[in-house]
Design an enzyme around this catalytic site. Structure first.
Site, PDB file in Angstrom:
ATOM      1  N   ARG A  60       5.314  -8.161   8.478  1.00 25.42           N
ATOM      2  CA  ARG A  60       6.313  -8.428   7.435  1.00 25.42           C
ATOM      3  C   ARG A  60       7.606  -8.998   8.011  1.00 25.42           C
ATOM      4  O   ARG A  60       8.334  -9.696   7.308  1.00 25.42           O
ATOM      5  CB  ARG A  60       6.615  -7.152   6.659  1.00 25.42           C
ATOM      6  N   LYS A 225      -8.004   5.182  -3.759  1.00 29.08           N
ATOM      7  CA  LYS A 225      -7.972   5.712  -5.119  1.00 29.08           C
ATOM      8  C   LYS A 225      -8.367   4.711  -6.198  1.00 29.08           C
ATOM      9  O   LYS A 225      -7.805   3.621  -6.267  1.00 29.08           O
ATOM     10  CB  LYS A 225      -6.567   6.211  -5.435  1.00 29.08           C
ATOM     11  N   GLY A 375      -0.648  -4.471   1.948  1.00 31.96           N
ATOM     12  CA  GLY A 375      -0.244  -3.734   3.133  1.00 31.96           C
ATOM     13  C   GLY A 375      -1.405  -3.322   4.017  1.00 31.96           C
ATOM     14  O   GLY A 375      -1.526  -3.791   5.154  1.00 31.96           O
ATOM     15  N   GLY A 399       1.076  -3.484  -3.629  1.00 30.29           N
ATOM     16  CA  GLY A 399       1.289  -3.252  -5.057  1.00 30.29           C
ATOM     17  C   GLY A 399       1.720  -4.522  -5.778  1.00 30.29           C
ATOM     18  O   GLY A 399       1.277  -4.804  -6.895  1.00 30.29           O
TER      19      GLY A 399
END
Ligand code: 3PG
Ligand code: MG
Length: 418
Positions: A60, A225, A375, A399
Site C-alpha cells: 500500500r 466469513k 488486503g 472492503g
C-alpha cells in the site's frame, strides 16, 4: 464521471502549494511487536524500520508513490495523512504511523518528516517547515475521535482542522473510500479536491468489472466469513458465469449442502442463506470437492486430504485440496475476466498454502483480464512470492473493492464528484 484528477491539479500548478494527500497506509506490521492491523498476513519482508517494528507488506505504500512523486516533482509541499489499524479515537503507540514514515522515505529516496500528532502543534510545525517538493506524514488520523465519528458536526470540526493544513486535497486512499470518515468524506468538501493516480486506476478497473466484462467472467471468492461476502455474492450472481468458493467460508456452504464439516469454521446462522443462494445460483456456484483437514489450527498440525463430503468429525478444513485446485483451474482457464478476493486456505501456514497458491497460479496463466481484490489476497500474492506483474490489477482495497462491485455509493468517491 465528473471527477477532477491529479493531472488537472498539476496543470493548475502546485509549486509552493500545500497539498493534502489522503493515503491508505494501513499496512500490516510485524505481530511480534504487538502492533498489528486487521490484516492476517505474515508476508515477505519489506525492509527494516525505526523502533524495530517491521512492515510485513508494503504494497500500500508503494501503490501511492506515483501520486506523491508527481506532486513532489511539481514542487508541491506534500502533507500525507492516513489511518493505521483501528485505534479508538485516542493515541495508541502500537498504531503509530512512525515506522511507515521511515519506509515511505526509503521508497521515495527522500526524507519524510513525521508529525507526532494529526492536527496539533507538531503537525502545524511539520507543515510549516516543508519546503517545495518535500513530504511530511502526520500521525494516525484515528487517534482523533472526529475522524470516524457518526456525528456530522464532530466529524466536520475535525475536517476543518485538517483542511486548514492545506490548500488542495488529493484522495489516493482507495482502501478507505467506503468509509464515511472526516479525512475521506468531509475534507474534500472544504478544499479543491481531485482523485489521485491510484484511486483513478482502481475505479477504472473495477468499473470495467461492474460494467460489461468480457465473458466468461469467473469470480473466485475465499476468506473466512460468508456474512462478510453475502452482499457481494448477491450482487455478482446475476453477472458472473461461474463463482468458485473456497476458504473458510466454503464450510458453511458445504453444510448447506448437507455435509458434516467437523470442527471447521462454520457460521451456523448463515446455513439457510447459503442453501437459498445455492438453489438460486443455477449451477454457477462451484464448491471444493476435497479439503485439507487438520487436527488443530496450527502450522504443525497433523493433516490429510479428505473428500469435502467426508470431513472427519474431529478435524477442521484449513485449505482446499488438490482436486479442487485442478477443478477450479480448469474453469479459470476458460475465463476472459477473473476477479479473485480472499485466500483459499490458511496460506500463512505453509502446510495450508497450496490451495491459495494453486488457484493464484491458475489465475496468472489465464488468457484473461485478471483482478485481485483486497488486503488479504493481495498480501497472499506477495507472501507466496508470486509475480505481481502477472496479474492485470491488484487492488489495494479489500472492503472498498467489494463494496464497489456491490454497486454501493462510496462516500470517498461521491465526495470527489462535482
Ligand atoms: C482496510 O484495511 O481495509 C482499509 O485500510 C480500511 O480499514 P478499515 O476497515 O479499518 O476502515
Ligand atoms: Mg479491512
Amino acid at each position: 464521471m465528473s471527477i477532477r484528477t491529479l493531472d488537472d491539479l498539476l496543470a493548475e500548478g502546485v509549486s509552493g502549494r500545500r497539498v493534502l494527500v489522503r493515503a491508505d497506509l494501513n499496512v500490516p506490521l510485524d505481530k511480534q511487536t504487538g502492533a498489528i492491523t486487521d490484516h492476517d498476513s505474515a508476508s515477505a519482508p519489506a525492509g527494516g524500520t525505526p523502533d524495530g517494528v517491521r512492515i510485513s507488506d508494503d504494497g500500500r505504500i508503494r501503490a501511492v508513490l506515483p501520486t506523491l512523486q508527481a506532486l513532489t516533482e511539481a514542487g508541491a509541499k506534500v502533507v500525507v495523512f492516513s489511518h493505521l489499524g483501528r485505534p479508538k479515537g485516542a493515541p495508541d503507540p502500537q498504531y503509530s504511523l512512525r515506522p511507515v514514515a521511515g519506509r515511505l522515505g526509503e521508497l521515495l529516496g527522500a526524507s519524510v518528516s513525521f508529525a507526532e500528532d494529526t492536527v496539533g502543534d507538531s503537525a502545524r510545525s511539520a507543515v510549516e517547515a516543508l519546503t517545495d517538493g518535500q513530504v511530511a506524514l502526520l500521525e494516525n488520523l484515528r487517534f482523533n475521535k472526529g475522524e470516524t465519528s457518526k456525528d456530522d458536526a464532530e466529524r466536520g470540526a475535525f475536517a476543518d482542522q485538517l483542511a486548514a493544513l492545506g490548500e488542495a486535497y488529493v484522495d489516493d486512499a482507495f482502501g478507505a473510500v467506503h468509509r464515511k470518515h472526516a479525512s475521506v468524506h468531509d475534507v474534500p468538501a472544504r478544499l479543491p479536491h481531485v482523485a489521485g493516480r491510484l484511486v483513478l486506476r482502481e475505479v477504472e478497473v473495477l468499473s470495467r468489472l461492474a460494467g460489461d466484462p468480457e465473458r466468461p467472467y469467473v469470480v473466485v471468492l475465499g476468506g473466512s466469513k460468508v456474512s462478510d461476502k453475502l452482499a457481494v455474492i448477491e450482487a455478482l450472481l446475476p453477472k458472473v458465469d461461474r463463482l468458485l468458493i473456497g476458504g473458510g467460508m466454503c464450510f458453511t456452504f458445504l453444510k448447506a449442502q448437507g455435509h458434516e464439516v467437523g470442527t471447521s469454521l462454520l457460521e451456523e446462522e448463515m446455513v439457510d442463506t447459503c442453501r437459498d443462494l445455492l438453489a438460486r445460483a443455477d449451477g454457477k456456484i462451484a464448491l471444493p470437492v476435497d479439503v485439507v483437514a487438520a487436527d488443530a489450527f496450527a502450522p504443525d498440525a497433523a493433516h490429510d486430504t479428505v473428500r469435502a463430503d467426508a470431513i472427519p468429525s474431529k478435524r477442521l478444513g484449513l485449505d482446499v485440496g488438490p482436486q479442487t485446485v485442478a477443478a477450479f483451474a480448469e474453469v479459470i482457464a476458460t475465463a476472459r475476466t477473473v476477479f479473485w478476493n480472499g485466500p483459499m486456505g490458511v496460506f500463512e501456514m505453509p502446510a495450508f498454502a497450496a490451495g491459495t497458491r494453486g488457484v493464484a497460479e491458475a489465475i496468472t496463466k489465464a488468457d484473461a483480464f485478471t483482478v485481485v481484490g483486497g488486503g488479504d489476497s493481495a498480501a497472499a500474492v506477495r507472501a507466496l512470492g508470486l509475480d505481481e506483474s502477472s496479474f492485470g490489477h491488484i487492488s489495494t482495497g479489500g472492503g472498498a473493492s467489494l463494496e464497489y462491485l456491490e454497486g454501493k455509493t462510496l462516500p470517498g468517491i461521491a465526495a470527489l464528484e462535482d
